[in-house]
Design a protein around this motif. Structure first.
Motif, mmCIF file in Angstrom:
data_model
loop_
_atom_site.group_PDB
_atom_site.id
_atom_site.type_symbol
_atom_site.label_atom_id
_atom_site.label_comp_id
_atom_site.label_asym_id
_atom_site.label_seq_id
_atom_site.Cartn_x
_atom_site.Cartn_y
_atom_site.Cartn_z
ATOM 1 N N ARG A 204 9.336 3.261 -14.462
ATOM 2 C CA ARG A 204 7.956 2.952 -14.798
ATOM 3 C C ARG A 204 7.514 1.764 -13.933
ATOM 4 N NH1 ARG A 204 9.173 7.026 -16.794
ATOM 5 N NH2 ARG A 204 8.879 7.771 -18.956
ATOM 6 N N ILE A 205 6.222 1.555 -13.841
ATOM 7 C CA ILE A 205 5.724 0.416 -13.059
ATOM 8 C C ILE A 205 6.267 -0.874 -13.677
ATOM 9 C CG2 ILE A 205 3.666 -0.886 -12.397
ATOM 10 C CD1 ILE A 205 2.163 1.748 -12.214
ATOM 11 N N GLY A 206 6.898 -1.686 -12.882
ATOM 12 C CA GLY A 206 7.546 -2.902 -13.363
ATOM 13 C C GLY A 206 9.057 -2.788 -13.424
ATOM 14 N N THR A 207 9.601 -1.614 -13.069
ATOM 15 C CA THR A 207 11.060 -1.439 -13.053
ATOM 16 C C THR A 207 11.679 -2.377 -12.018
ATOM 17 O OG1 THR A 207 10.898 0.877 -13.718
ATOM 18 C CG2 THR A 207 12.935 0.190 -12.627
ATOM 19 N N VAL A 208 12.755 -3.059 -12.395
ATOM 20 C CA VAL A 208 13.426 -3.985 -11.482
ATOM 21 C C VAL A 208 14.464 -3.230 -10.651
ATOM 22 C CG1 VAL A 208 13.040 -5.962 -12.995
ATOM 23 C CG2 VAL A 208 15.137 -4.602 -13.223
ATOM 24 N N GLU A 209 14.843 -3.837 -9.544
ATOM 25 C CA GLU A 209 15.755 -3.172 -8.612
ATOM 26 C C GLU A 209 17.148 -2.957 -9.209
ATOM 27 O OE1 GLU A 209 14.789 -1.873 -5.710
ATOM 28 O OE2 GLU A 209 12.802 -2.545 -6.348
ATOM 29 N N MET B 95 8.408 5.533 -6.698
ATOM 30 C CA MET B 95 8.987 6.360 -7.760
ATOM 31 C C MET B 95 8.590 5.862 -9.151
ATOM 32 S SD MET B 95 12.929 5.020 -7.229
ATOM 33 C CE MET B 95 13.657 6.409 -8.066
ATOM 34 N N ASP B 96 8.204 4.576 -9.276
ATOM 35 C CA ASP B 96 7.789 4.049 -10.578
ATOM 36 C C ASP B 96 6.463 4.670 -11.015
ATOM 37 O OD1 ASP B 96 10.010 2.510 -10.189
ATOM 38 O OD2 ASP B 96 8.917 0.676 -9.678
ATOM 39 N N GLU B 97 5.495 4.749 -10.107
ATOM 40 C CA GLU B 97 4.192 5.334 -10.444
ATOM 41 C C GLU B 97 4.323 6.831 -10.727
ATOM 42 O OE1 GLU B 97 -0.417 5.352 -8.761
ATOM 43 O OE2 GLU B 97 1.237 4.674 -7.469
ATOM 44 N N ILE B 98 5.186 7.514 -9.963
ATOM 45 C CA ILE B 98 5.392 8.953 -10.190
ATOM 46 C C ILE B 98 6.079 9.184 -11.531
ATOM 47 C CG2 ILE B 98 6.595 10.988 -9.304
ATOM 48 C CD1 ILE B 98 6.210 9.806 -6.489
ATOM 49 N N GLY B 99 6.986 8.275 -11.916
ATOM 50 C CA GLY B 99 7.647 8.389 -13.223
ATOM 51 C C GLY B 99 6.656 8.305 -14.356
ATOM 52 N N GLU B 100 5.648 7.482 -14.234
ATOM 53 C CA GLU B 100 4.630 7.383 -15.278
ATOM 54 C C GLU B 100 3.733 8.614 -15.306
ATOM 55 O OE1 GLU B 100 2.372 3.821 -15.261
ATOM 56 O OE2 GLU B 100 4.032 2.567 -15.972
ATOM 57 N N LEU B 101 3.415 9.148 -14.100
ATOM 58 C CA LEU B 101 2.539 10.324 -14.042
ATOM 59 C C LEU B 101 3.188 11.565 -14.658
ATOM 60 C CD1 LEU B 101 0.914 10.100 -10.481
ATOM 61 C CD2 LEU B 101 -0.248 9.862 -12.695
ATOM 62 N N LEU B 102 4.470 11.801 -14.333
ATOM 63 C CA LEU B 102 5.135 13.046 -14.734
ATOM 64 C C LEU B 102 6.058 12.880 -15.938
ATOM 65 C CD1 LEU B 102 6.030 14.454 -11.190
ATOM 66 C CD2 LEU B 102 4.034 14.965 -12.613
ATOM 67 N N LEU C 47 0.823 -1.208 0.000
ATOM 68 C CA LEU C 47 0.000 0.000 0.000
ATOM 69 C C LEU C 47 0.862 1.265 0.000
ATOM 70 C CD1 LEU C 47 -2.834 -1.010 2.495
ATOM 71 C CD2 LEU C 47 -2.838 -1.121 -0.006
ATOM 72 N N GLY C 48 2.091 1.159 0.537
ATOM 73 C CA GLY C 48 2.992 2.300 0.526
ATOM 74 C C GLY C 48 3.632 2.536 -0.828
ATOM 75 N N ARG C 49 3.409 1.616 -1.799
ATOM 76 C CA ARG C 49 3.963 1.757 -3.150
ATOM 77 C C ARG C 49 2.951 2.336 -4.136
ATOM 78 N NH1 ARG C 49 5.622 -3.890 -2.038
ATOM 79 N NH2 ARG C 49 7.740 -3.836 -1.159
ATOM 80 N N ARG C 50 1.800 2.750 -3.632
ATOM 81 C CA ARG C 50 0.763 3.296 -4.505
ATOM 82 C C ARG C 50 0.235 4.607 -3.915
ATOM 83 N NH1 ARG C 50 2.755 0.379 -7.432
ATOM 84 N NH2 ARG C 50 1.874 -1.304 -8.697
ATOM 85 N N LEU C 51 0.044 5.588 -4.789
ATOM 86 C CA LEU C 51 -0.499 6.878 -4.369
ATOM 87 C C LEU C 51 -2.014 6.784 -4.193
ATOM 88 C CD1 LEU C 51 1.447 9.187 -6.852
ATOM 89 C CD2 LEU C 51 1.804 9.081 -4.375
#
Length: 339
Positions: A289-294, A252-259, A181-185
């Protein structure tokens, strides 16, 4: 006939008695008498008779004490500790302040302690830690708990001139038990970010308390200002910085897609330990992006006064961002292209 018998019995009895007297004349028992000046037990008829008699000598004339107290050693080496009542009982005894015993460490341990904050050479008291070590452990543990459950103050956010958004987490307990839940806005956060933030920036900086609000309070201002200055000197465009409450790294993956940012720099509080509860990390990623690996992320960790100095870390992050933009890669791919 009866009379004759009586006379016969009388004669026999008289002969037996005479025989017994002759036998016992030469075997008279000896009587042993003990001469004593005073009888062992005295009896008194009246109280007046008892009062008239006085003891001439004490009962005991020995100089040895009735009870002897010995310390370690043989009785010949021991001496009797005399009891004294010269000091009054109501005299106040001065109270000395408590002091921990001095540490006696070898040269090698002292040299090792200069290069690590780990608990080495602390010693033990029997099977348990020493009091000083145990109290320091409890203090560090309490600081770690405070860091996790603490909050970043509004004053700091105003100084940095950033706005705040939230994740799908509702409280601290859920944040700890539900990392997903902390990985989603939250829906409100998505709308606010799209309204206030600059689209498609070269570099997007985000800040989150993560697992240590203390790390953000102590370090983020110096790191952020130094990073801004470094990127400005390198003529690199910066987007609209904002703060995320209870965020995780993968956010940061979800924010990368948004902005649609090229590089995201994520300043977040590290999980506190027993050495430091104020350590902060900076994660960097090229076009996350969502799905980015570590393996595609980079991290500069251990940013605090006992590790990497905050000002130095901020300046160094600027050079890392420059490399990421130049090679258009981050993480393992950046190392491969650079090497």
């Amino acid at each position: 006939m009866s009379r004759v018998n009586d006379q016969l019995v009388s004669m026999i009895t008289q002969l037996v008695m005479e025989k017994m007297e002759k036998t016992t004349e030469g075997q008279a028992p000896e009587v042993i008498t003990t001469r004593t000046e005073e009888p062992l037990i005295k009896f008194y008829d009246t109280a007046a008779t008892k009062g008239a008699t006085e003891l001439a000598e004490p009962m005991s004339t020995t100089s040895e004490p009735l009870i002897q107290l010995y310390q370690q050693g043989t009785p010949q080496q021991a001496h009797l500790a005399p009891a004294t009542f010269e000091k009054p009982l109501d005299v106040a005894i001065p109270i000395k302040p408590f002091q921990f015993e001095a540490d006696r460490l070898t040269d090698s341990i002292q040299a090792a302690k200069k290069h690590t904050p780990a608990r080495i050479g602390v010693g033990r008291a029997g099977t348990r830690p020493k009091t000083k070590t145990w109290l320091k452990f409890r203090l560090d543990h309490a600081a770690a708990v405070d860091a996790v459950y603490g909050e970043v103050t509004e004053d700091l956010l105003q100084k940095l001139d950033v706005f705040q958004v939230t994740t799908k987490v509702t409280d601290k307990e859920e944040y700890i038990t539900r990392p997903d839940l902390g990985r989603r806005l939250s829906d409100e956060a998505k709308s606010l970010i799209q309204q206030k933030c600059k689209q498609q920036p070269k570099v997007q900086i985000i800040i989150s308390n993560g697992l240590s609000a203390s790390a953000i309070e102590e370090n983020v201002q110096d790191v952020y200002l130094a990073l801004q200055q470094s990127l400005s000197n390198l003529n690199i465009d910066i987007g609209t910085t904002f703060y995320i409450d209870k965020g995780r790294v993968a956010l940061m993956d979800e924010i990368g897609e948004l902005l649609q940012a090229e590089v995201i720099v994520y300043l977040i509080g590290e999980r506190p330990g027993l050495v430091s509860a104020e350590s902060m990390s900076a994660y960097l990623c090229y076009k996350p992006r969502i799905g980015t690996v570590e393996a595609e992320r980079m991290v500069i960790s251990n940013i605090h006064k006992g590790g990497i100095p905050p000002l130095e870390a901020g300046a160094y992050l600027g050079t890392i961002v420059q490399k990421i933009l130049h090679y258009e890669a981050s993480g393992v791919e950046l190392v491969t292209k650079e090497g």
